[in-house]
Every structure is written in C-alpha cells, then in structure tokens.
Motif scaffolding. Structure first.
Motif, PDB file in Angstrom:
ATOM      1  N   SER A  72       2.598   8.713   4.513  1.00 42.94           N
ATOM      2  CA  SER A  72       1.493   7.920   5.010  1.00 42.94           C
ATOM      3  C   SER A  72       1.648   6.505   4.479  1.00 42.94           C
ATOM      4  O   SER A  72       1.763   6.300   3.269  1.00 42.94           O
ATOM      5  N   SER A  73       1.653   5.543   5.401  1.00 44.61           N
ATOM      6  CA  SER A  73       1.852   4.158   4.977  1.00 44.61           C
ATOM      7  C   SER A  73       1.022   3.215   5.835  1.00 44.61           C
ATOM      8  O   SER A  73       0.395   3.630   6.798  1.00 44.61           O
ATOM      9  N   GLU A  74       1.061   1.976   5.467  1.00 42.76           N
ATOM     10  CA  GLU A  74       0.406   0.846   6.125  1.00 42.76           C
ATOM     11  C   GLU A  74      -1.071   0.774   5.789  1.00 42.76           C
ATOM     12  O   GLU A  74      -1.740   1.772   5.586  1.00 42.76           O
ATOM     13  N   GLY A  75      -1.556  -0.451   5.742  1.00 39.61           N
ATOM     14  CA  GLY A  75      -2.965  -0.697   5.481  1.00 39.61           C
ATOM     15  C   GLY A  75      -3.343  -0.425   4.043  1.00 39.61           C
ATOM     16  O   GLY A  75      -2.528  -0.100   3.198  1.00 39.61           O
ATOM     17  N   GLU A  76      -4.612  -0.590   3.772  1.00 39.65           N
ATOM     18  CA  GLU A  76      -5.153  -0.336   2.435  1.00 39.65           C
ATOM     19  C   GLU A  76      -6.002   0.924   2.474  1.00 39.65           C
ATOM     20  O   GLU A  76      -7.188   0.916   2.176  1.00 39.65           O
ATOM     21  N   ARG A  77      -5.388   2.007   2.841  1.00 36.70           N
ATOM     22  CA  ARG A  77      -6.094   3.272   2.969  1.00 36.70           C
ATOM     23  C   ARG A  77      -5.970   4.058   1.672  1.00 36.70           C
ATOM     24  O   ARG A  77      -5.051   3.855   0.900  1.00 36.70           O
ATOM     25  N   THR A  95       3.767   9.911  -0.153  1.00 40.24           N
ATOM     26  CA  THR A  95       4.529  10.989   0.478  1.00 40.24           C
ATOM     27  C   THR A  95       4.109  12.309  -0.149  1.00 40.24           C
ATOM     28  O   THR A  95       3.985  12.403  -1.370  1.00 40.24           O
ATOM     29  N   PHE A  96       3.881  13.313   0.698  1.00 38.46           N
ATOM     30  CA  PHE A  96       3.327  14.588   0.259  1.00 38.46           C
ATOM     31  C   PHE A  96       4.086  15.751   0.898  1.00 38.46           C
ATOM     32  O   PHE A  96       4.483  15.676   2.055  1.00 38.46           O
ATOM     33  N   ARG A  97       4.215  16.836   0.159  1.00 42.30           N
ATOM     34  CA  ARG A  97       4.660  18.118   0.725  1.00 42.30           C
ATOM     35  C   ARG A  97       3.400  18.962   0.815  1.00 42.30           C
ATOM     36  O   ARG A  97       2.719  19.202  -0.186  1.00 42.30           O
TER      37      ARG A  97
END
Length: 166
Positions: free
Chosen positions: A66-71, A76-78
């Motif tokens: 999950s990337s981009e923005g200020e979320r 990265t997750f399994r």
C-alpha cells in the motif's frame, strides 16, 4: 488579395472558434481501457467494471503493498484471511510493522479493498480503477478522490494471492 466583407469574416471566425471549442470538448470523452484494466472514462477515470468475475473466497493469503498519499495504511503486508476476515497480518517493512503493531484492524481483505474502490466510485472519485489477473482477482487498485488535491491517493498492489487449498 480579395477583400472579404466584415460580416463574412466574423462568421468565419465564429465558425473557427466554434469548431475549436467542439474539438476541445471532445478531448474529455471516453478513452479506451488499457489491457487488463476496467473501463476508463476520460478525465474521470472511474472504472465501470465491478469486481470482475472474481468472488472472494472464504480463505486465502496475499501480499499487499500500500503506497501513495498520507494514509494510515502504508507499507507491505503478508495477509491471511479466514471466513473473509483478516486473522493474521505481518508487516514486511518498517511501515507495515508499525501499522500491524499500532492499528492491526486497518489491514484489509481483498474484498475490503474492492469495497473501498466501490465507495470511491459512489463518491465520484476522479480515479477508481483496478487491474485484474487472469483468474479475476485484482492485482492493482488505484484511487484518487480529487485529481488536484495532494496526498488523497491510494495505490494497492496485490501479489502472491493464494486461495486456501491451492
């Protein structure tokens, strides 16, 4: 050189301007979709395809970047899903580990990601689109609620998807 009366010259200018305006307006019409993506619609890239033909299984594993923005969900997750609920999430990088430690309930199922995309569509987001694998599961979900705003985007990359028992 032939002199053209002013009314004819004004009419020709108006026709030229009208033609240019029509041509410019046509730039925002439907554009063809890229291979593997849902349909795009010009400046508002809201995908028309809904969840493709894929039905979320009860149990599976996948890797989410999950990337981009200020979320809050960056990293990265399994992820392990049972009964369509996340039962285990392992952060694979510093950001992912921080999310899992501080907000473990924020890590979504693939179905949850698709629901987020559907909500973005209902909210008329500028971009809400997905790319799908041959079996129908999404491999990339891109969201941007407002094209001219910064840090409201989300990009989800789904890899290593494995249904239970596969």
């Amino acid at each position: 050189m032939t002199a053209v009366p002013l009314p004819a010259r004004a009419l020709a200018t108006a026709a030229l301007i009208g033609g240019l305006l029509c041509a410019t307006a046509a730039c925002g019409t439907d554009t063809p979709p890229s291979p593997g993506t849902a349909e795009g619609t010009g400046s508002k890239s809201v995908a028309a395809q809904s969840r493709n033909a894929w039905a979320e299984p009860d149990a599976y594993t996948y890797t989410l970047k999950s990337s981009e923005g200020e979320r809050s969900l960056l990293g990265t997750f399994r992820v392990t899903v049972q009964d369509r609920e996340v039962v285990k999430a392992v952060g694979l990088d510093d950001s992912g580990r921080r999310v899992v430690e501080q907000m473990p309930d924020e890590v979504p199922t693939i179905g949850g990601l698709l629901e987020e995309m559907e909500q973005a569509r209902r909210d008329n987001a500028d971009t809400a689109e997905a790319e799908y694998a041959a079996d129908g599961h999404p491999v990339r979900i891109s969201l941007d609620w407002e094209a001219n705003a910064i840090d409201d985007e989300a990009l989800y990359i789904i890899t290593d998807y494995r249904p239970a028992g596969a």
